[in-house]
Design a protein around this motif. Structure first.
Motif, mmCIF file in Angstrom:
data_model
loop_
_atom_site.group_PDB
_atom_site.id
_atom_site.type_symbol
_atom_site.label_atom_id
_atom_site.label_comp_id
_atom_site.label_asym_id
_atom_site.label_seq_id
_atom_site.Cartn_x
_atom_site.Cartn_y
_atom_site.Cartn_z
ATOM 1 N N MET A 21 0.821 -1.210 0.000
ATOM 2 C CA MET A 21 0.000 0.000 0.000
ATOM 3 C C MET A 21 0.852 1.257 0.000
ATOM 4 N N LEU A 22 2.000 1.216 0.656
ATOM 5 C CA LEU A 22 2.882 2.385 0.696
ATOM 6 C C LEU A 22 3.217 2.862 -0.711
ATOM 7 N N ALA A 23 3.568 1.926 -1.562
ATOM 8 C CA ALA A 23 3.936 2.275 -2.934
ATOM 9 C C ALA A 23 2.735 2.836 -3.700
ATOM 10 N N GLU A 24 1.553 2.298 -3.446
ATOM 11 C CA GLU A 24 0.346 2.720 -4.163
ATOM 12 C C GLU A 24 -0.226 4.045 -3.663
ATOM 13 N N VAL A 25 -0.144 4.265 -2.367
ATOM 14 C CA VAL A 25 -0.784 5.440 -1.764
ATOM 15 C C VAL A 25 0.129 6.668 -1.832
ATOM 16 N N GLY A 26 1.438 6.444 -1.722
ATOM 17 C CA GLY A 26 2.383 7.552 -1.873
ATOM 18 C C GLY A 26 2.477 8.483 -0.681
ATOM 19 N N VAL A 27 2.384 7.939 0.530
ATOM 20 C CA VAL A 27 2.566 8.739 1.738
ATOM 21 C C VAL A 27 3.628 8.070 2.599
ATOM 22 N N GLU A 28 4.084 8.788 3.612
ATOM 23 C CA GLU A 28 5.058 8.228 4.545
ATOM 24 C C GLU A 28 4.430 7.075 5.332
ATOM 25 N N ALA A 29 5.267 6.144 5.763
ATOM 26 C CA ALA A 29 4.791 4.972 6.500
ATOM 27 C C ALA A 29 4.014 5.371 7.755
ATOM 28 N N ALA A 30 4.488 6.376 8.477
ATOM 29 C CA ALA A 30 3.813 6.803 9.705
ATOM 30 C C ALA A 30 2.414 7.339 9.404
ATOM 31 N N HIS A 31 2.279 8.083 8.298
ATOM 32 C CA HIS A 31 0.971 8.639 7.931
ATOM 33 C C HIS A 31 0.016 7.515 7.521
ATOM 34 N N LEU A 32 0.506 6.558 6.754
ATOM 35 C CA LEU A 32 -0.326 5.424 6.357
ATOM 36 C C LEU A 32 -0.763 4.642 7.593
ATOM 37 N N SER A 33 0.154 4.448 8.511
ATOM 38 C CA SER A 33 -0.160 3.733 9.746
ATOM 39 C C SER A 33 -1.271 4.438 10.524
ATOM 40 N N GLN A 34 -1.209 5.756 10.601
ATOM 41 C CA GLN A 34 -2.253 6.538 11.290
ATOM 42 C C GLN A 34 -3.615 6.322 10.627
ATOM 43 N N GLN A 35 -3.626 6.389 9.307
ATOM 44 C CA GLN A 35 -4.889 6.259 8.579
ATOM 45 C C GLN A 35 -5.447 4.841 8.690
ATOM 46 N N LEU A 36 -4.574 3.849 8.682
ATOM 47 C CA LEU A 36 -5.018 2.468 8.868
ATOM 48 C C LEU A 36 -5.601 2.275 10.271
#
Length: 124
Positions: free
Chosen positions: A38-53
């Motif tokens: 998902m990181l590659a597809e969404v294009g945000v930092e890992a910490a931001h993706l983790s927050q949204q998840l």
């Protein structure tokens, strides 16, 4: 006192009201994804993706499972994918209507007799 349904619905839609969360749900509508995918597809930092998840997990929209060091996410309910499809259909219809309105406005632009004064460019 219980929370009225309309308030619960508003909270639900607030949860959906973030582009990263929508993109994650779109990806998960296709299939289960590892966070690294998902990181590659969404294009945000890992910490931001983790927050949204985490927001999506708390809302009960996604579930997670760990396999070794990888964490995989899936939709908690397949109807979430249907909701996204319905939203896309509605948005497509709205944008189509706006495109038609824009075309009409361009067709009746300056000099067409439809502008201010209703007399066209010649001002007769």
């Amino acid at each position: 006192m219980s929370t009225p349904l309309y308030r619960l619905k508003a909270e639900f839609f607030k949860t959906l009201g973030h582009p990263v969360r929508i993109r994650v749900l779109e990806l998960l509508s296709e299939r289960e994804h590892a966070v690294s995918e998902m990181l590659a597809e969404v294009g945000v930092e890992a910490a931001h993706l983790s927050q949204q998840l985490a927001v999506l997990r708390r809302a009960g929209l996604v579930t997670a499972r760990r396999e070794g060091s990888a964490v995989y996410y899936t939709l908690a309910n397949p109807q979430v994918a249907e909701l996204l499809r319905v939203a896309r259909t509605i948005l497509t219809e709205v944008l189509t209507g706006q495109a038609e309105l824009l075309a009409d406005l361009r067709a009746t632009g300056p000099g067409s007799g439809e502008g201010p004064g209703g007399e066209g460019a010649a001002g007769t």
